[in-house]
Every structure is written in structure tokens, then in C-alpha cells.
Design a protein around this motif. Structure first.
Motif, PDB file in Angstrom:
ATOM      1  N   CYS A 189      31.406  83.549  49.303  1.00  0.00           N
ATOM      2  CA  CYS A 189      30.243  83.223  48.468  1.00  0.00           C
ATOM      3  C   CYS A 189      30.318  84.138  47.255  1.00  0.00           C
ATOM      4  CB  CYS A 189      28.933  83.476  49.208  1.00  0.00           C
ATOM      5  SG  CYS A 189      28.739  82.513  50.690  1.00  0.00           S
ATOM      6  N   GLY A 190      30.758  83.628  46.134  1.00  0.00           N
ATOM      7  CA  GLY A 190      30.965  84.466  44.964  1.00  0.00           C
ATOM      8  C   GLY A 190      29.800  84.427  44.011  1.00  0.00           C
ATOM      9  N   ALA A 191      29.459  85.586  43.486  1.00  0.00           N
ATOM     10  CA  ALA A 191      28.367  85.678  42.522  1.00  0.00           C
ATOM     11  C   ALA A 191      28.560  86.918  41.665  1.00  0.00           C
ATOM     12  CB  ALA A 191      27.017  85.716  43.237  1.00  0.00           C
ATOM     13  N   THR A 192      27.748  87.012  40.619  1.00  0.00           N
ATOM     14  CA  THR A 192      27.849  88.157  39.714  1.00  0.00           C
ATOM     15  C   THR A 192      26.954  89.315  40.147  1.00  0.00           C
ATOM     16  OG1 THR A 192      26.163  87.170  38.284  1.00  0.00           O
ATOM     17  CG2 THR A 192      28.462  86.696  37.764  1.00  0.00           C
ATOM     18  N   THR A 193      26.009  89.053  41.052  1.00  0.00           N
ATOM     19  CA  THR A 193      25.124  90.109  41.546  1.00  0.00           C
ATOM     20  C   THR A 193      25.089  90.065  43.068  1.00  0.00           C
ATOM     21  OG1 THR A 193      23.118  88.749  41.563  1.00  0.00           O
ATOM     22  CG2 THR A 193      23.670  89.879  39.497  1.00  0.00           C
TER      23      THR A 193
ATOM     24  N   ILE B 179      32.538  79.396  47.260  1.00  0.00           N
ATOM     25  CA  ILE B 179      31.240  78.824  46.910  1.00  0.00           C
ATOM     26  C   ILE B 179      30.635  79.688  45.822  1.00  0.00           C
ATOM     27  CG2 ILE B 179      28.955  78.182  47.761  1.00  0.00           C
ATOM     28  CD1 ILE B 179      30.235  78.063  50.587  1.00  0.00           C
ATOM     29  N   LEU B 180      30.508  79.142  44.640  1.00  0.00           N
ATOM     30  CA  LEU B 180      29.940  79.868  43.513  1.00  0.00           C
ATOM     31  C   LEU B 180      28.519  79.362  43.282  1.00  0.00           C
ATOM     32  CD1 LEU B 180      32.971  79.893  41.027  1.00  0.00           C
ATOM     33  CD2 LEU B 180      32.479  81.415  42.951  1.00  0.00           C
ATOM     34  N   ASP B 181      27.558  80.218  43.559  1.00  0.00           N
ATOM     35  CA  ASP B 181      26.154  79.833  43.465  1.00  0.00           C
ATOM     36  C   ASP B 181      25.583  80.215  42.106  1.00  0.00           C
ATOM     37  OD1 ASP B 181      23.752  78.786  44.383  1.00  0.00           O
ATOM     38  OD2 ASP B 181      23.064  80.714  45.146  1.00  0.00           O
ATOM     39  N   GLU B 182      24.666  79.389  41.596  1.00  0.00           N
ATOM     40  CA  GLU B 182      23.998  79.629  40.309  1.00  0.00           C
ATOM     41  C   GLU B 182      25.010  80.025  39.230  1.00  0.00           C
ATOM     42  OE1 GLU B 182      21.374  78.423  40.023  1.00  0.00           O
ATOM     43  OE2 GLU B 182      19.979  78.793  41.646  1.00  0.00           O
TER      44      GLU B 182
ATOM     45  N   PRO C  74      42.457  73.541  49.301  1.00  0.00           N
ATOM     46  CA  PRO C  74      41.351  74.454  49.006  1.00  0.00           C
ATOM     47  C   PRO C  74      40.178  73.722  48.386  1.00  0.00           C
ATOM     48  CG  PRO C  74      43.042  74.645  47.330  1.00  0.00           C
ATOM     49  CD  PRO C  74      43.600  73.736  48.397  1.00  0.00           C
ATOM     50  N   LEU C  75      39.016  74.346  48.461  1.00  0.00           N
ATOM     51  CA  LEU C  75      37.802  73.758  47.905  1.00  0.00           C
ATOM     52  C   LEU C  75      37.038  74.821  47.133  1.00  0.00           C
ATOM     53  CD1 LEU C  75      35.785  71.345  47.752  1.00  0.00           C
ATOM     54  CD2 LEU C  75      34.685  72.307  49.795  1.00  0.00           C
ATOM     55  N   LEU C  76      36.749  74.527  45.878  1.00  0.00           N
ATOM     56  CA  LEU C  76      35.887  75.382  45.082  1.00  0.00           C
ATOM     57  C   LEU C  76      34.600  74.612  44.809  1.00  0.00           C
ATOM     58  CD1 LEU C  76      36.749  77.805  42.255  1.00  0.00           C
ATOM     59  CD2 LEU C  76      34.824  76.266  41.966  1.00  0.00           C
ATOM     60  N   LEU C  77      33.504  75.116  45.360  1.00  0.00           N
ATOM     61  CA  LEU C  77      32.205  74.460  45.228  1.00  0.00           C
ATOM     62  C   LEU C  77      31.316  75.258  44.289  1.00  0.00           C
ATOM     63  CD1 LEU C  77      29.901  72.507  46.058  1.00  0.00           C
ATOM     64  CD2 LEU C  77      29.486  73.999  48.032  1.00  0.00           C
TER      65      LEU C  77
END
Length: 583
Positions: free
Chosen positions: A149-153, A226-229, A252-255
Motif C-alpha cells: 500500500c504505497g503513499a506519500t504519508t 495499491i496507490l491510494d489518493e 503484476p497489478l498496479l491499482l
């Protein structure tokens, strides 16, 4: 899951498609196009040039899987028994079926590798993302799956992972069947694979599902990211890192799952435009996208039809009364309007308090326009030279009469430095496409700016240059002395800009402003905030932050000041134009 339940899923998906196409279900343009794409692909599956098929079993499996989990937040989380179980709605089933049901006819591997879902707040985004993450950890067939789950914060990274962790914690049979163990900051899987009878085979695995802030560690090989927001991501760093790390994976899957935002120079807006082009017919067989929004952002958001178009889960996870109250808030308060439009209707508004409606600006774009069509015609030049190491702009404005009304045409050049291109990904993209000019080194080459204006003066009639005295005085004087272009000094004051800004906005809405669609200029206009006097009667252009450049927009407004000719009902602006040289 029984065959009856499975057939219900297929029936729900079919009925959903029929309702969207027939108009029974209020749906925006992009939702309709996504459904049409699926229906058209069904007609041509496994044909020459289209080696994909829709696997019904795989489409249903992810739905069956997701509905085994309990709710972990909201009103349903407090229920017991079947009432606590997740029940996916037809629109959710459709999206899951598209992502996991379309496969290559020969290899059986997933067709879609990149997925973009733009869904307003309160429409169960975290549930969808959690199901995907938990499924990809154990059911993807990848040995040692790595799900991030990737995010900047840190807060945002946990927005998806925490619900997934809770869902796994509440489902003992999931943990037992797949050997999943929950740790403070990750889920781990010790089983993978199936025997010839379809039963799970136990073997050492080491798969993991965890939140990531910024880049994953060295050696990471994501099978699912999974890249949220994504609208909050300032650049493509995280996206690029995940994509490049997926090279060793078979499918692979990038969501990307997000709402709209305000940064049209960021990776989210770029991804949305790519999805829009794909839905409109541009070939891209590995990209799936769905956008829930309104077709007319001017008025439709104020209606129940607009609420239903943009919020597919209205009446279920988000209440009608709640959304109607947000609409009333937006109608009463212009300050709240941009927030409501972005978060609940997926309308991109660029600057959070942007002066212009950028949809009006985008509608004014004409890619067929060329400055060469105006050879020998009169142009007014607007010039804004900011700091020596950042953006500089010169913009020409031409006026033509069409059906008795004046129309205004804008063409500009925008300059930056080699150093700034290295700092800003979107600068680099605009340089590559020719929309932004790069000066060598760390300072703007004003000689190059002057030479380009000199070339313009040979092709067009440029009697005057309207310029911002901050930084441009020296060049303006050279244009006067060496190229016979009269300099007109216009400071960025309320008196100078209030009337022109109001007229510019009026003419833009009336379809009398035209430009060539330069994305760099669009970004700068989107960054313009109208700072008003306390009584609200006057305004001038400002920016929200240092990074939000507006130089090109100011140059265009300066050119407009020189080119505008008021009609008989424009007396106030006529009075202003008699003496525009006010500092």
C-alpha cells in the motif's frame, strides 16, 4: 459459494451494464464508455489482433472471495452474523470482474496490469482496495507475493492497510487456509499454490502485504501495488518505483484508487487523462479505468441526478441526506465549493480556490490553432519575467471579429532552466513535448527571449508590449530601443487587473477566448487565485504557494489588457483602458 450465488453475480453485472447503456442508471460519460468497452470486447474476444477472453470463473472468484469478509468500520461493522458480511454492489462487481476476469486467451494471465479508479469519498474505496490486497497476497499464483500500500504519508499508507489487516484478523478461516499471520506492520503468508484438485498446497512462501511510505526497500519486487489518493502524490516517483520493480512478475497489478484533486501537473491528473483517451478509443489493452463524476460540472452537482452519477454507492455507504447537505454547503460558500466538487463529485478544480473554472479553459482549447495562421496580423504582447532561475513567459494575443463579436486568441512561449527541469517532473514532460523551452544552466537566457520576440516582430505587427515592471523593465526598454515596440508598464494591482480579469472570465464562458491547448499555460491559469478586496469588488491575480507558478497566466492577462476593445456595454472597462499605466 453456490452456483446460484455465482449466477447472481453474472446477472448483477449484466443488469448493471444494461442499466448504464439504457440510461436507467444515471451514469457519466466515462462510466458509459467503460461499460461499452467491455461489451464491445466481448464481441471480439479471442480474435485476430485481440488475444483476450473474459473468464467467467476468474471474474466471479474475486467477488466470491471479497464477500467472505466482514465489515470492519461503519454501521455494518457493529452487526453480527450475515448482516456483518460484505455485500458487493453491482457496480463494484463489475469493476472487480473487469480487473480479474479479462485474461490472455493462451497464457491465462491477466490482461490489465494498470488500473485507475476515480471514486468520490465515502463510496467504499478502502473496502475495494483491501479485498484486492488480501486476494493478491494469497490467490494470485505468485510465489512470495509482495503487496504494497504505497503513499506519500504514513497516515495515507495505513488507510488501506489497516482495514485489510482488520479484515484478516476477523476472518480466522482466511488466516488458517492460507497460513496468513498478522504482525504489527504487515501480513505474512506461509502457504501458496494448489494441487491438481484445486486444493491449497502448504509450502514455505514468505509473501507479505504491508504499507510503504515513499519507495520500498532495495530488492523489492511488487506483485501488487495499491496507490491510494494518488492526487496527493507530487510526482511520479512512487509510481515509477513500483512499475520498474514489477519486471520479474508474470502478471503484476498496479491499482490507483483516488478522488480528483487540484494539481493538474501531478501524476494523478496525467493518469486520468490517459484513461480518458483510452475510453475515447485510444488503444491500450493493459489499462483499465473507471471514473465516476458528473458530465456538467457547472450545474449538475446541484441535482440528485448529479449526486447519483458521481456517487455509485449513494444510499448504501454514503447517505443521500449527507450528500445533499454537502451540496447546500457548497452553494452557500464558494470556499467550500471546490472541496465538495473534488471530494464528492470528482471534478478537478486545480488551485483549491482557483479563479477560473478550468473546464471552461479546457473547452476553449483548439489543437488545430497555429500562430502561423495570424501572420501579418496585429498582436499585443504580454511579458512576465519572474526570478532569473524560474519561469518566464511571453504571450501574444490576437483579436478577430466573428459574427459581429470580438474573439481573442492566445499563443505563448514559456521558459525555464535546466536546473528547474531536473527538480520538476512535469517541467521535463513539457520540455519533451515542446510546450516549455529549456534554457541551459541555472538562469533564464533573456537573450533567447529577446531574439524570439524579435522574430515575432518580423512576422506580426506588435506595436506594444504590456509588461510587469517586476523583473521585465530592462527587457521592455530593449524592445523599445532596438525593435520599436512601445513598452506599457502594468503593475499587478487591484486597479489594473480587476476589470480585465472579470472581462476575461466573461468572454471565456461565452466561448470568445481561444488558445492552442498548451498544458503548461493551463497549469499556470489553474494556479491563479483571485485575491479580492474586503468588499469583494476588486481582484488581482495571486498564487497559493511558491510552487504554484502563474507567470504565463499573468503574461496572457497583460496581453489581453492591450488587445481588448470594449463594446458599447463595456463602459467601465473603457474608462480603465484610457490610462492603464498604473503602478
Amino acid at each position: 459459494m453456490t452456483n446460484s450465488a455465482a449466477s447472481d453475480h453474472l446477472s448483477d453485472i449484466d443488469l448493471y451494464c444494461q442499466s448504464v447503456i439504457s440510461g436507467t442508471r444515471p451514469a457519466c460519460k466515462w462510466e458509459r464508455l467503460a461499460v461499452e468497452r467491455h461489451l464491445n470486447d466481448l464481441q471480439r474476444q479471442n480474435t485476430d489482433g485481440f488475444p483476450y477472453v473474459f473468464d467467467l470463473d476468474k471474474a466471479q472468484r474475486i467477488i466470491n472471495f471479497g464477500e467472505l469478509f466482514p465489515h470492519v468500520k461503519g454501521k455494518w461493522a457493529a452487526q453480527v452474523g450475515a448482516a456483518n458480511r460484505i455485500k458487493l454492489e453491482p457496480w463494484q462487481k463489475f469493476n472487480f470482474a473487469m480487473i480479474f476476469g479479462w485474461v490472455h486467451a493462451q497464457s491465462g494471465l491477466r490482461r490489465f496490469r494498470i488500473v485507475y479508479l476515480c471514486v468520490p469519498r465515502k463510496n467504499a474505496k478502502s473496502v475495494k482496495a483491501s479485498i484486492v490486497g488480501l486476494y493478491m497476497l494469497v490467490e494470485d499464483g505468485e510465489y512470495c507475493a509482495e503487496v504494497y500500500c504505497g503513499a506519500t504519508t504514513e497516515r495515507q499508507a495505513w488507510e488501506v492497510f489497516r482495514p485489510a489487516q482488520k479484515m484478516a484478523a476477523k476472518k480466522a478461516s482466511y488466516r488458517r487456509r492460507y497460513g496468513v499471520s498478522s504482525h504489527a506492520k504487515r501480513l505474512e503468508c506461509d502457504q501458496v499454490g494448489r494441487d491438481g484438485n484445486g486444493r491449497v498446497v502448504c509450502q514455505p512462501d514468505g509473501g507479505r502485504f504491508e504499507p510503504v511510505i515513499g519507495k520500498p526497500g532495495d530488492g523489492a519486487s511488487p506483485s501488487c501495488a495499491i496507490l491510494d489518493e494518488v492526487h496527493e502524490h507530487p510526482d511520479d516517483t512512487l509510481y515509477d518505483t513500483m512499475i520498474t520493480g514489477m519486471g520479474a512478475r508474470e502478471q503484476p497489478l498496479l491499482l490507483m484508487i483516488t478522488t480528483a484533486g487540484s494539481n493538474i501537473a501531478g501524476p494523478c491528473f496525467s493518469s486520468q487523462r490517459e484513461v480518458e483517451r483510452m475510453l475515447e478509443g485510444e488503444e491500450n489493452d493493459e489499462l483499465y479505468g473507471m471514473i465516476y463524476t458528473v458530465d456538467d460540472p457547472e450545474t449538475e452537482w446541484m441535482t440528485d441526478i448529479g449526486i447519483e452519477k458521481a456517487n455509485p454507492n449513494v444510499g448504501i455507504s454514503v447517505g443521500w441526506d449527507y450528500l445533499r447537505a454537502r451540496v447546500k454547503d457548497a452553494m452557500r460558500s464558494p470556499r467550500k465549493r471546490s472541496i465538495v466538487l473534488t471530494k464528492h463529485f470528482n471534478v478537478w478544480v486545480t488551485a483549491k480556490n482557483a479563479w477560473l473554472n478550468m473546464l471552461d479553459w479546457n473547452r476553449a482549447a483548439d489543437q488545430t490553432l497555429s500562430v502561423d495562421d495570424f501572420i501579418s496580423e496585429k498582436a499585443c504582447l504580454g511579458l512576465d519575467l519572474s526570478e532569473t532561475d524560474d519561469l518566464t513567459a511571453d504571450v501574444k494575443c490576437f483579436r478577430r471579429e466573428i459574427d459581429g463579436q470580438d474573439h481573442y486568441y492566445f499563443f505563448g512561449r514559456y521558459y525555464t532552466t535546466e536546473a528547474k527541469v531536473r527538480e520538476h517532473d512535469h517541467y521535463g514532460e513539457w520540455v519533451r513535448t515542446g510546450h516549455l523551452l529549456e534554457c541551459d544552466g541555472e538562469t533564464i537566457d533573456y537573450t533567447q527571449v529577446e531574439e524570439n520576440i524579435e522574430e515575432d516582430a518580423e512576422q506580426f505587427s506588435i506595436p506594444q508590449c504590456f509588461y510587469d515592471p517586476h523583473g521585465a523593465a530592462h527587457l521592455a526598454q530593449r524592445l523599445s530601443q532596438l525593435h520599436d515596440i512601445e513598452p506599457v508598464k502594468v503593475g499587478q494591482t487591484y486597479t489594473n487587473f480587476s476589470a480585465p480579469m472579470r472581462e476575461f472570465e466573461r468572454l471565456l464562458k461565452a466561448g470568445r477566448i481561444h488558445h492552442d491547448g498548451n498544458p503548461c499555460l493551463a497549469w499556470m491559469f489553474g494556479n491563479v487565485v483571485a485575491k479580492e478586496t474586503e468588499d469583494g469588488k476588486m481582484m488581482r491575480p495571486v498564487k497559493e504557494s511558491r510552487e504554484s507558478k502563474i507567470d504565463g497566466a499573468v503574461a496572457a492577462l497583460l496581453a489581453f489588457i492591450g488587445a481588448f476593445e470594449p463594446s458599447d456595454d463595456d463602459q467601465d472597462f473603457d474608462d480603465f483602458l484610457r490610462d492603464p499605466i498604473i503602478i
